[in-house]
Design a protein around this motif. Structure first.
Motif, PDB file in Angstrom:
ATOM      1  N   LYS A   1      -5.248  -2.428  13.924  1.00 23.01           N
ATOM      2  CA  LYS A   1      -5.442  -3.090  12.623  1.00 23.01           C
ATOM      3  C   LYS A   1      -6.343  -2.444  11.782  1.00 23.01           C
ATOM      4  CE  LYS A   1      -5.476  -7.735  10.360  1.00 23.01           C
ATOM      5  NZ  LYS A   1      -5.671  -9.010  10.571  1.00 23.01           N
ATOM      6  N   LEU A   2      -5.936  -1.847  10.621  1.00 19.42           N
ATOM      7  CA  LEU A   2      -7.058  -1.436   9.634  1.00 19.42           C
ATOM      8  C   LEU A   2      -7.837  -2.426   8.983  1.00 19.42           C
ATOM      9  CD1 LEU A   2      -4.791   1.646   8.117  1.00 19.42           C
ATOM     10  CD2 LEU A   2      -6.321   1.647   9.906  1.00 19.42           C
ATOM     11  N   SER A   3      -9.189  -2.258   8.484  1.00 20.83           N
ATOM     12  CA  SER A   3      -9.823  -2.959   7.555  1.00 20.83           C
ATOM     13  C   SER A   3      -9.146  -3.190   6.037  1.00 20.83           C
ATOM     14  CB  SER A   3     -11.293  -2.457   7.510  1.00 20.83           C
ATOM     15  OG  SER A   3     -11.235  -1.192   6.729  1.00 20.83           O
ATOM     16  N   LYS A   4      -9.887  -3.990   5.339  1.00 19.29           N
ATOM     17  CA  LYS A   4      -9.286  -4.211   4.150  1.00 19.29           C
ATOM     18  C   LYS A   4      -9.235  -3.138   3.210  1.00 19.29           C
ATOM     19  CE  LYS A   4      -9.533  -7.270   0.264  1.00 19.29           C
ATOM     20  NZ  LYS A   4     -10.201  -8.633  -0.465  1.00 19.29           N
ATOM     21  N   GLU A   5     -10.267  -2.297   3.394  1.00 18.36           N
ATOM     22  CA  GLU A   5     -10.595  -1.083   2.536  1.00 18.36           C
ATOM     23  C   GLU A   5     -10.028  -0.134   2.926  1.00 18.36           C
ATOM     24  OE1 GLU A   5     -12.635  -0.903  -0.355  1.00 18.36           O
ATOM     25  OE2 GLU A   5     -12.776  -3.170  -0.135  1.00 18.36           O
ATOM     26  N   GLU A   6      -9.803   0.151   4.238  1.00 15.12           N
ATOM     27  CA  GLU A   6      -8.877   1.340   4.778  1.00 15.12           C
ATOM     28  C   GLU A   6      -7.549   1.280   4.273  1.00 15.12           C
ATOM     29  OE1 GLU A   6     -11.073   3.073   8.874  1.00 15.12           O
ATOM     30  OE2 GLU A   6     -10.147   0.672   8.855  1.00 15.12           O
ATOM     31  N   SER A   7      -6.986  -0.053   4.391  1.00 18.08           N
ATOM     32  CA  SER A   7      -5.680  -0.400   4.048  1.00 18.08           C
ATOM     33  C   SER A   7      -5.194  -0.018   2.757  1.00 18.08           C
ATOM     34  CB  SER A   7      -5.246  -1.444   4.450  1.00 18.08           C
ATOM     35  OG  SER A   7      -5.915  -2.866   3.629  1.00 18.08           O
TER      36      SER A   7
END
Length: 356
Positions: free
Chosen positions: A287-293
Motif C-alpha cells: 500500500k502506497l502512502s497518500k503522497e506516493e499514490s
C-alpha cells in the motif's frame, strides 16, 4: 483537472449532512412548534443557495464548469420538498417553474451539442475505418481522437465521448475478438492471470439481486426514489459490462514509438518511449502512502485480493493519464502486471534502447 481531495469530501459531506439533518429535525421535534412564518423560505435558502455554494467551494471549483450549479440547485429544491411538510411550500411553488425553465434551457443547449455529434456520426465512423495514421488500434483511443478532429473540444464532449464509448463496449462488441498476443506480438493482455473479470461478474450478480430487492422495498415507501435507484443501478450494470469488454478487447500495446496502457474504460495512458526512464520489477510496499499514490497510475486490475504489481515504470517527466468524463492526472510512475511479464520486459527494454 485536479482530483477532489479526501479532506474536501469529508468537509462537504459533514456540511451537507448538517444542513439536511438540522432542517429535517426542525420540522419534526415538538419543541420547535409552532413554526414561525416564512420557515419554509429559510429551508429553501439552505437547500438552493447554501448547498450549491458549498458544492462549488468544495467540489466544483477549479474542476468543473459553473453550469453544474443549476442541477445542484434543482436537486436542492427536491430535497426541500422532502423536508418541508405539505402546505408550507404552497406560497413558493413558483420557484420550481423558474428552476425548470433554467434547466430546460440548459438541456436544450446540451441537446444541440448531441445533435451536432449525431449529425457528424457517419463521417466519424467513416473516419475510424479509413484512418491509418494512428499506430494504436484500440477503439477508445481512436474514437476520442476522431471526435476531437470533427468537433470543438469541450468538457461536455468529453462526457459524451465517455458515454458513447461505454455503450459501444456494452452493446456492440459481443462478437468481437480481443486484440491479443496471437494477432500481434506487440500486444499484451493483462487480465488472464487474474480473477478481475470473475470479480466484476460477481458484482453484476449482486447488483441485479440488490436492484430487484430494493426496488420493490422502496417502491412501497417512495415510488420516485425506487425508480431513481433502479436507473442508477442499470447505469452501473452497463458500466460494469463495458469495463469487462474493454479489459478483454484492449491490451497494453507497444507501437514503434509509444507505450499504450488502457485499463478497461476507466483510464488510459500514452507514453513515448523516450519519456520512459526505466522499468524494473516492483519491490515496494503493498500500500502506497497518500503522497506516493498521487504520482502513480495503478494499472493493476481490481481483484478479490489486491496483489502487488509486477513492474513499475518511471518517467523522466510527468505524463498525463486520461480518465472517464475528461478527468486527468499527472503521474511520474505506472504500476502494471501484464500476463507475459518477461516478454513485455524484454520488448520494452529493446524499444527504450532504440530511443536511448
Amino acid at each position: 483537472m485536479s482530483i477532489i481531495s479526501k479532506r474536501n469530501l469529508i468537509i462537504f459531506s459533514f456540511l451537507l449532512f448538517f444542513i439536511i439533518a438540522s432542517n429535517t429535525i426542525l420540522y419534526r421535534v415538538p419543541i420547535a412548534q409552532p413554526l414561525p412564518d416564512g420557515i419554509a423560505l429559510a429551508t429553501l435558502f439552505d437547500c438552493m443557495i447554501i448547498i450549491p455554494l458549498i458544492t462549488y467551494l468544495f467540489i466544483l471549483r477549479k474542476r468543473y464548469s459553473l453550469k453544474y450549479i443549476l442541477p445542484v440547485a434543482l436537486a436542492g429544491y427536491g430535497v426541500a420538498l422532502l423536508i418541508v411538510p405539505n402546505g408550507l411550500m404552497s406560497s413558493y411553488s413558483f420557484i420550481k417553474y423558474i428552476l425548470f425553465a433554467g434547466e430546460g434551457a440548459f438541456i436544450l443547449l446540451e441537446l444541440f451539442v448531441v445533435y451536432k455529434i449525431v449529425a457528424k456520426f457517419p463521417s466519424i465512423i467513416k473516419g475510424l475505418k479509413l484512418d491509418k495514421s494512428t499506430e494504436i488500434p484500440a477503439f477508445s483511443y481512436r474514437f476520442e481522437i476522431e471526435l476531437k478532429r470533427k468537433l470543438k473540444p469541450s468538457r461536455f464532449l468529453d462526457v459524451i465521448t465517455s458515454e458513447l464509448t461505454m455503450f459501444y463496449y456494452s452493446f456492440i462488441t459481443w462478437n468481437k475478438k480481443g486484440l491479443s498476443n496471437a494477432n500481434d506480438p506487440n500486444m499484451f493482455t493483462y487480465h488472464k492471470k487474474t480473477s478481475a473479470i470473475a470479480f466484476s461478474v460477481m458484482l453484476i450478480h449482486a447488483l441485479i439481486l440488490e436492484s430487484v430487492g430494493f426496488h420493490f422495498l422502496l417502491h412501497s415507501w417512495n415510488e420516485m426514489t425506487s425508480y431513481v435507484l433502479l436507473v442508477m443501478n442499470l447505469y452501473t450494470l452497463v458500466y460494469l459490462i463495458a469495463d469487462i469488454q474493454a479489459i478483454r478487447l484492449s491490451p497494453f500495446i507497444l507501437t514503434k514509438n509509444l507505450l499504450y496502457i488502457q485499463v478497461g474504460i476507466k483510464a488510459k495512458l500514452v507514453v513515448p518511449f523516450e519519456e520512459i526512464k526505466e522499468i524494473c520489477y516492483y519491490k515496494g510496499p503493498e500500500k502506497l502512502s497518500k503522497e506516493e499514490s498521487k504520482q502513480v497510475f495503478d494499472a493493476v486490475l481490481a481483484d478479490f485480493m489486491k496483489e502487488k504489481p509486477i513492474f513499475v515504470i518511471e518517467f523522466y517527466h510527468p505524463q498525463e493519464v486520461g480518465f472517464m468524463y475528461g478527468f486527468k492526472k499527472k503521474v511520474t510512475k505506472v504500476h502494471l502486471s501484464p500476463d507475459e511479464p518477461e516478454r513485455f520486459y524484454e520488448m520494452l527494454v529493446t524499444r527504450m534502447g532504440d530511443f536511448g
